[in-house]
Design an enzyme around this catalytic site. Structure first.
Site, short mmCIF file in Angstrom:
data_model
loop_
_atom_site.label_atom_id
_atom_site.label_comp_id
_atom_site.label_asym_id
_atom_site.label_seq_id
_atom_site.Cartn_x
_atom_site.Cartn_y
_atom_site.Cartn_z
N ARG A 28 -17.52 -10.23 2.83
CA ARG A 28 -17.63 -9.83 1.43
C ARG A 28 -18.24 -11.00 0.65
O ARG A 28 -18.43 -12.08 1.16
CB ARG A 28 -16.26 -9.47 0.87
CG ARG A 28 -15.34 -10.66 0.73
CD ARG A 28 -13.93 -10.28 0.33
NE ARG A 28 -13.82 -9.93 -1.08
CZ ARG A 28 -12.67 -9.99 -1.77
NH1 ARG A 28 -11.56 -10.39 -1.19
NH2 ARG A 28 -12.62 -9.67 -3.04
N ARG A 29 -18.55 -10.75 -0.62
CA ARG A 29 -18.98 -11.79 -1.56
C ARG A 29 -20.13 -12.63 -1.02
O ARG A 29 -20.13 -13.84 -1.17
CB ARG A 29 -17.82 -12.73 -1.86
CG ARG A 29 -16.62 -12.05 -2.41
CD ARG A 29 -15.56 -13.04 -2.71
NE ARG A 29 -14.90 -12.68 -3.94
CZ ARG A 29 -13.92 -13.36 -4.49
NH1 ARG A 29 -13.50 -14.45 -3.94
NH2 ARG A 29 -13.39 -12.96 -5.62
N HIS B 151 -1.63 -9.58 -7.24
CA HIS B 151 -1.28 -8.25 -6.78
C HIS B 151 -0.64 -7.36 -7.85
O HIS B 151 -1.03 -6.22 -8.01
CB HIS B 151 -0.49 -8.25 -5.48
CG HIS B 151 -0.63 -6.92 -4.80
ND1 HIS B 151 -1.77 -6.53 -4.15
CD2 HIS B 151 0.18 -5.85 -4.76
CE1 HIS B 151 -1.64 -5.30 -3.73
NE2 HIS B 151 -0.46 -4.86 -4.07
N HIS C 268 -12.28 -1.20 0.03
CA HIS C 268 -10.92 -0.77 -0.30
C HIS C 268 -10.69 -0.73 -1.81
O HIS C 268 -10.25 0.27 -2.35
CB HIS C 268 -9.91 -1.71 0.37
CG HIS C 268 -8.52 -1.58 -0.17
ND1 HIS C 268 -7.74 -0.47 0.06
CD2 HIS C 268 -7.77 -2.40 -0.95
CE1 HIS C 268 -6.58 -0.62 -0.54
NE2 HIS C 268 -6.57 -1.78 -1.17
N PHE C 269 -11.03 -1.83 -2.50
CA PHE C 269 -10.69 -1.78 -3.93
C PHE C 269 -11.73 -1.02 -4.76
O PHE C 269 -11.49 -0.74 -5.93
CB PHE C 269 -10.33 -3.16 -4.51
CG PHE C 269 -11.39 -4.20 -4.49
CD1 PHE C 269 -12.47 -4.12 -5.35
CD2 PHE C 269 -11.30 -5.29 -3.65
CE1 PHE C 269 -13.44 -5.09 -5.35
CE2 PHE C 269 -12.27 -6.27 -3.65
CZ PHE C 269 -13.35 -6.17 -4.50
N HIS C 270 -12.84 -0.65 -4.13
CA HIS C 270 -13.70 0.29 -4.84
C HIS C 270 -13.18 1.72 -4.71
O HIS C 270 -13.61 2.60 -5.44
CB HIS C 270 -15.16 0.17 -4.37
CG HIS C 270 -15.87 -0.96 -5.06
ND1 HIS C 270 -15.74 -2.27 -4.65
CD2 HIS C 270 -16.67 -1.00 -6.15
CE1 HIS C 270 -16.44 -3.06 -5.46
NE2 HIS C 270 -17.02 -2.32 -6.38
N TYR D 80 -1.37 -3.33 -9.92
CA TYR D 80 -0.44 -2.30 -10.39
C TYR D 80 -0.53 -2.12 -11.90
O TYR D 80 -0.30 -1.03 -12.42
CB TYR D 80 0.99 -2.59 -9.92
CG TYR D 80 1.08 -2.27 -8.45
CD1 TYR D 80 1.13 -0.95 -8.03
CD2 TYR D 80 1.00 -3.26 -7.49
CE1 TYR D 80 1.12 -0.63 -6.68
CE2 TYR D 80 1.00 -2.95 -6.14
CZ TYR D 80 1.06 -1.62 -5.75
OH TYR D 80 1.03 -1.31 -4.43
#
Lengths: 168, 566
Positions: B452-453, B236, B387-389, B240
């Site tokens: 996912r994946r 995580h 989300h992370f895209h 950041y």
């Protein structure tokens, strides 16, 4: 440190909203007992059959009460073992009456797998050495696909089973 | 009042210094990292295109290439290689500009570069040989070739050398300027590198102590939950480490581009210190659905995860305060009239601004993911990929592109011209449209349960899977548009590197607003902040980690066959 007045309002509002979310989550977790699946029972990943629930004959659907079931599942690349039917063929579909209380109890005999009953809140990780458990009530009739949602190798996307919830 | 303006002192040294770009040797160092970053963008983007096409069910990969091999390349090269090289290269430029770089430091920086590059190549070769189809999270007990892990360890060790170079630069400056507030951008780089160092200790521990000996056959079994916990202790703060360089540009560079000032130097530092404190002790929110971890400690880390949203809220306020003061200073009035005072046609502003907008839904989605019980609805569904895209592949990447439009010309002694500015704006729009379609479809399909994946699958003709496949078509359309965006960006990079007109591009660094209050010296109390960060980590992890080790099941032997590596 001096803060602008609008900034104070913004921080109080933002932090207040976050606190409100956390309090709701906390009440759900500790007062209503709705915790994410966190079963603490361990098992020998190289000898899962030593545990009663994962003996060949106990796999799959087991009725334990009037309207209560336990489903034992042994995951391995790339299959969910739900036991065998009367003809000795592997069970690919289990049928549960609507409104039944169901405990899913699963583990893996090799790598990490996912355990997601798509369209429901049943979703947990299966990790070697641990039993994963989730208790739920299957209220809505329908056909649900049990899928592996954690990468487990070349056949990962071929790993599935079916759960049918039928109206009595 | 002595202190506050020193934050931007190097920028105050007059037009001459500002126009002079960077020393040639430092520019070369930074640029070496940019080459790796943009080559990675092209390769990783191509892999992404292949994935979305395969997932329509209309295409299969040639030459027996496995979907998961392509997926491993995509994740490793974009999430690990592109980000790390771009960030470290960008940070060298910032440090060179604000506090300077000595010959010795530069020599170590080059050593760092080559160690990371060798590590990257070793890892890449193993993936291309099909001996490491374990994705970029490499969860045991799937086992890759030992060189895959050794390559990754080299990347981490190389990045540590960069950490020490940056911290050496920073603390040398502080020694020479006792009692002064450090330059804001240098302060931010130091924070980011400290976060990186503390967090990579976790992934280095699992790779070096657990995975490498186990993959070499020196030990027979591995403790899977310990390995995962160490990985997510790193996983995580990693995000950041990606985000903070974007925040550096938002806080300290964008104000200059829009003709404004930094709204508050103190507020910027406060936000970064909060990231140092709260970005690390939060790894359990990636492990909410795992057995063997006490739900009480999961909840504690959920609380800390929510705390890390606060500095992002501060950032949102600062950005709009900066925009408003800049717009009003130019004479625009009205509640939102100041928006007209912003340079919409300047790609150096436009690209990062679109990135900021994407962070609104992205941040809200992040809170959903971290919401203890709610996580169950979305965990490991393609919602998370969506989300992370938005976070990494829109907010962070569009800001990195926004930085590139001036940084690459600064490094190559060329100018950002109207041609590239226009193409850059088109690129930003193409990217936004592509991502809106792809990420949107991923979010919706994820709520419907799509995992996912996963390669294309009809799951035995299940009705639910049929529903997901429709969204996979949308993802393929969005992904193809994004690939056009990548080709455009690579063209822009090549043009800015080799063909743009020669000249002196401005290195935009903002100054603090005159009426801003002095920066409190407590922000420079490094022992205090690092001490607090370590204390929070110990609080969040000690008891559950001891618990995990004490209640460990027998370990796991390696599994190679599931990834097709025999």
């Amino acid at each position: 440190m001096h803060l602008h007045r609008y900034e104070k309002i913004w921080i109080i509002f933002g932090t207040g909203a976050l606190l409100a979310f956390l309090i709701i989550l906390g009440i759900g977790a500790f007062y209503q007992g709705s915790q994410p699946p966190s079963c603490m029972v361990t098992i020998d990943p190289q000898n899962v059959q030593a545990h009663e629930a994962f003996k060949e004959e106990n796999l799959g659907l087991n009725q334990v009460g009037e309207n209560e079931y336990v489903v034992n599942i042994l995951a391995s690349a790339f299959n969910y073992d739900l036991g065998k039917d009367e003809n000795g063929a592997p069970v690919k579909t289990i049928r549960i009456p609507a409104g039944a209380k169901v405990t899913f109890q699963a583990t893996t005999s090799d790598v990490i797998h996912g355990f997601e009953l798509a369209g429901t809140n049943v979703n947990m990780m299966l990790e070697p050495g641990y039993i994963s458990e989730y208790e739920t009530t299957m209220d809505n009739p329908g056909t649900y696909t049990l899928i592996c949602n954690e990468y487990c190798g070349t056949g990962h996307h071929l790993m599935y089973a079916t759960v049918e919830v039928y109206e009595e | 009042m002595m202190n506050h303006s020193t934050a931007s002192k190097p920028a105050d040294q007059g037009l001459l210094a500002r126009k002079a770009g960077l020393p040639a040797k430092d520019a070369k160092l930074s640029m070496a990292h940019m080459y790796v970053a943009f080559i990675s963008l092209l390769i990783g983007g191509l892999m992404g295109l292949l994935q979305v096409l395969v997932r329509t069910g209309k295409m299969t990969l040639p030459f027996g290439i496995d979907y998961y091999q392509v997926l491993t390349v995509h994740g490793v090269i974009l999430a690990l290689v592109l980000t790390t090289f771009f960030i470290i290269g960008f940070q060298y430029a910032l440090m060179s500009k604000t506090v300077g770089m000595s010959d010795g430091e530069r020599k170590w920086a080059w050593i760092s570069f080559y160690v990371m590059l060798i590590g990257t190549v070793v890892t890449a070769v193993m993936i291309l040989l099909g001996k490491a189809n374990v994705l970029y999270t490499f969860y045991a007990p799937l086992q890759a070739h030992p060189l895959f892990y050794i390559g990754l360890a080299l990347v981490v060790v190389g990045s540590w050398i960069a950490v020490f170079v940056n911290l050496h630069q920073f603390f040398k400056w502080k020694k020479q300027h006792r009692g002064e507030v450090s330059p804001l951008l240098a302060f931010m780089v130091a924070i980011n590198m400290i976060i990186w160092f503390i967090s990579t200790l976790g992934v280095a521990a699992t790779v070096v102590i657990q995975l490498i000996p186990w993959s070499l056959g020196l030990v027979d079994e591995i403790n899977v939950l310990v390995s995962r916990t160490l990985f997510w202790y790193f996983g995580h703060p990693l995000v950041y480490f990606w985000l903070l360089p974007a925040y550096m540009a938002w806080y300290a560079i964008i104000p200059k581009i829009i003709g404004g000032k930094i709204f508050s130097d103190s507020l910027a530092r406060l936000a970064f210190i909060m990231f140092l404190l709260f970005s690390i002790p939060v790894g359990f929110h990636h492990q909410l659905l795992e057995p063997g971890i006490d739900p009480f400690w999961k909840y504690i880390q959920v609380v800390l995860t929510f705390a890390v949203a606060i500095p992002s809220l501060l950032t949102a306020f600062s950005m709009f305060a900066t925009f408003e003061s800049a717009g009003r200073a130019k004479g625009y009035t009205g509640l939102f009239g100041f928006m007209r005072g912003l340079p919409w046609k300047d790609v150096r502003f436009f690209a990062p601004f679109v990135g900021m907008l994407a962070f609104v839904p992205a941040g809200a989605g992040g809170l959903i993911n971290a919401s203890h019980q709610l996580n169950q609805v979305v965990h490991n569904t393609i919602w998370v990929t969506g989300h992370f895209h938005l976070t990494l592949a829109t907010t962070v990447i569009l800001t990195f592109f926004g930085i590139s439009y001036w940084l690459i010309p600064v490094l190559t002694g060329r100018k950002l011209n109207a041609h590239i500015n226009r193409l850059g704006i088109i690129q930003t729009i193409v990217w936004s449209i592509g991502m809106f379609i792809m990420s949107g479809a991923m979010h919706i399909a994820g709520l419907l349960g799509a995992p996912r994946r996963s390669s294309y699958s009809e799951y035995g003709g299940s009705e639910q899977a049929m529903e997901w496949i429709g969204y996979q078509y949308a993802q393929a359309i969005g992904g193809s548009i994004l690939f056009i965006g990548i080709l455009l960006m690579v063209y822009i990079f090549v043009y800015m590197t080799f063909f743009a007109p020669k000249g002196q591009e401005e290195f935009p660094m903002a100054e603090t607003a005159e009426d801003a209050l002095p920066t409190p010296m407590v922000f420079e109390n490094w022992k205090l902040w690092i001490g607090l960060a370590v204390a929070l980590i110990l609080f969040a992890y000690t008891i559950p980690f001891i618990d995990i080790i004490q209640n460990s099941p027998p370990g796991s032997p390696p599994f190679k066959w599931p990834i097709g590596y025999n």
